[in-house]
Design an enzyme around this catalytic site. Structure first.
Site, PDB file in Angstrom:
ATOM      1  N   ARG A  76      -1.109  -5.897  -8.783  1.00  0.00           N
ATOM      2  CA  ARG A  76       0.090  -6.724  -8.587  1.00  0.00           C
ATOM      3  C   ARG A  76       0.244  -7.775  -9.661  1.00  0.00           C
ATOM      4  O   ARG A  76       1.331  -8.283  -9.893  1.00  0.00           O
ATOM      5  CB  ARG A  76       0.024  -7.417  -7.213  1.00  0.00           C
ATOM      6  CG  ARG A  76       0.225  -6.492  -6.043  1.00  0.00           C
ATOM      7  CD  ARG A  76      -0.288  -7.090  -4.767  1.00  0.00           C
ATOM      8  NE  ARG A  76      -1.717  -7.342  -4.850  1.00  0.00           N
ATOM      9  CZ  ARG A  76      -2.471  -7.667  -3.810  1.00  0.00           C
ATOM     10  NH1 ARG A  76      -1.930  -7.818  -2.620  1.00  0.00           N
ATOM     11  NH2 ARG A  76      -3.764  -7.865  -3.950  1.00  0.00           N
ATOM     12  N   HIS A 126       0.845  -1.207   0.000  1.00  0.00           N
ATOM     13  CA  HIS A 126       0.000   0.000   0.000  1.00  0.00           C
ATOM     14  C   HIS A 126       0.880   1.256   0.000  1.00  0.00           C
ATOM     15  O   HIS A 126       0.625   2.204  -0.741  1.00  0.00           O
ATOM     16  CB  HIS A 126      -0.871   0.049   1.268  1.00  0.00           C
ATOM     17  CG  HIS A 126      -1.924  -1.012   1.351  1.00  0.00           C
ATOM     18  ND1 HIS A 126      -2.055  -1.837   2.436  1.00  0.00           N
ATOM     19  CD2 HIS A 126      -2.901  -1.360   0.480  1.00  0.00           C
ATOM     20  CE1 HIS A 126      -3.081  -2.651   2.250  1.00  0.00           C
ATOM     21  NE2 HIS A 126      -3.602  -2.400   1.056  1.00  0.00           N
ATOM     22  N   SER A 175      -2.439  -7.808   2.378  1.00  0.00           N
ATOM     23  CA  SER A 175      -2.896  -7.755   3.779  1.00  0.00           C
ATOM     24  C   SER A 175      -3.278  -9.150   4.259  1.00  0.00           C
ATOM     25  O   SER A 175      -3.024  -9.517   5.401  1.00  0.00           O
ATOM     26  CB  SER A 175      -4.105  -6.825   3.910  1.00  0.00           C
ATOM     27  OG  SER A 175      -3.748  -5.502   3.643  1.00  0.00           O
ATOM     28  N   LYS A 221     -16.336  -7.637   5.103  1.00  0.00           N
ATOM     29  CA  LYS A 221     -15.289  -8.519   5.639  1.00  0.00           C
ATOM     30  C   LYS A 221     -15.187  -8.325   7.152  1.00  0.00           C
ATOM     31  O   LYS A 221     -15.361  -7.204   7.641  1.00  0.00           O
ATOM     32  CB  LYS A 221     -13.923  -8.161   5.027  1.00  0.00           C
ATOM     33  CG  LYS A 221     -13.846  -8.306   3.521  1.00  0.00           C
ATOM     34  CD  LYS A 221     -12.474  -7.843   3.037  1.00  0.00           C
ATOM     35  CE  LYS A 221     -12.407  -7.626   1.552  1.00  0.00           C
ATOM     36  NZ  LYS A 221     -11.223  -6.892   1.126  1.00  0.00           N
TER      37      LYS A 221
HETATM   38  O1  PNS Z   1      -8.528  -2.976   0.072  1.00  0.00           O
HETATM   39  P1  PNS Z   1      -9.737  -3.518  -0.622  1.00  0.00           P
HETATM   40  O2  PNS Z   1     -10.559  -4.371   0.317  1.00  0.00           O
HETATM   41  O3  PNS Z   1      -9.385  -4.254  -1.889  1.00  0.00           O
HETATM   42  O4  PNS Z   1     -10.630  -2.245  -1.051  1.00  0.00           O
HETATM   43  C1  PNS Z   1     -11.866  -2.402  -1.713  1.00  0.00           C
HETATM   44  C2  PNS Z   1     -12.611  -1.053  -1.798  1.00  0.00           C
HETATM   45  C3  PNS Z   1     -12.759  -0.437  -0.417  1.00  0.00           C
HETATM   46  C4  PNS Z   1     -11.841  -0.088  -2.667  1.00  0.00           C
HETATM   47  C5  PNS Z   1     -13.999  -1.333  -2.445  1.00  0.00           C
HETATM   48  O5  PNS Z   1     -14.604  -2.395  -1.801  1.00  0.00           O
HETATM   49  C6  PNS Z   1     -14.938  -0.133  -2.401  1.00  0.00           C
HETATM   50  O6  PNS Z   1     -14.697   0.869  -3.047  1.00  0.00           O
HETATM   51  N1  PNS Z   1     -16.013  -0.222  -1.608  1.00  0.00           N
HETATM   52  C7  PNS Z   1     -16.994   0.837  -1.442  1.00  0.00           C
HETATM   53  C8  PNS Z   1     -18.383   0.405  -1.900  1.00  0.00           C
HETATM   54  C9  PNS Z   1     -18.522   0.610  -3.386  1.00  0.00           C
HETATM   55  O7  PNS Z   1     -18.379   1.681  -3.902  1.00  0.00           O
HETATM   56  N2  PNS Z   1     -18.823  -0.505  -4.065  1.00  0.00           N
HETATM   57  C10 PNS Z   1     -18.943  -0.543  -5.504  1.00  0.00           C
HETATM   58  C11 PNS Z   1     -17.584  -0.735  -6.124  1.00  0.00           C
HETATM   59  S1  PNS Z   1     -17.701  -1.236  -7.752  1.00  0.00           S
END
Ligand code: PNS
Length: 176
Positions: free
Chosen positions: A101, A28, A139, A52
């Protein structure tokens, strides 16, 4: 406000680096640092309503991020709930940065980027590749290594390593 200042404000590029950051890893950090070279302001935004089950509560994740980016004026640490597109609009940001990645990330991230674009056509997603040394850091693997007592050297910032070590010690004590 004079015309130059208005122009600068309009031109300034604000990028959001969203994520769970559970916990923050050197992967990150790599992506966030690269973002600061490309954009004027970078908002590191922690999702608070993830489905989660997190290892660290949001408050602890924010505290670690604040500690790591202390004194970095260009980086703002924040939390958000709900849709990313709504949060980006509220922050007047039109760029989302995500790290890629490898091929699996690319598939997942493209799907998310396209869905976000469908929800808000003005929001662009920029994909950045980490350095090779961080290409396999996640993570999920960090949580697993920490739980099993493996070395986290070079995988997470020191503040995260020490929080993970404290957590492990206290859960060992609880089990004893
Ligand atoms: O670190 P992560 O868990 O891969 O992050 C995922 C994240 C937080 C970027 C994604 O789940 C998100 O943007 N969630 C917010 C809800 C949302 O907008 N959902 C529609 C996305 S297409």
């Amino acid at each position: 406000m004079n015309a130059d200042v208005i122009l600068m404000a309009q031109d300034s590029r604000v990028a959001i680096v969203p994520g769970s950051f559970d916990p923050l890893t050197n992967g990150h950090l790599d992506i966030i640092e690269r973002s600061t070279r490309l954009f004027d302001r970078v908002i590191v935004a922690v999702l608070t309503n993830s489905s989660k089950r997190p290892l660290f509560p949001v408050k602890a994740r924010l505290a670690m991020l604040c500690e790591v980016f202390k004194g970095r004026a260009v980086i703002e640490v924040d939390a958000f709930r709900g849709l990313l597109v709504d949060y980006a609009r509220a922050k007047r940001a039109r760029i989302v940065v995500r790290g890629i990645r490898g091929a699996t990330d690319f598939e997942d991230e493209t799907q998310m980027a396209l869905m976000n674009r469908r929800l808000d056509a003005d929001l662009e997603t920029v994909f950045l590749a980490p350095s090779e040394s961080n290409a396999y850091v996640s993570s999920r693997l960090v949580r697993e290594i920490a739980a099993l007592g493996g070395s986290l050297d070079g995988l997470v910032p020191p503040v995260v390593a020490s929080r993970l070590a404290t957590g492990r010690r206290s859960s060992t004590l609880r089990r004893a």
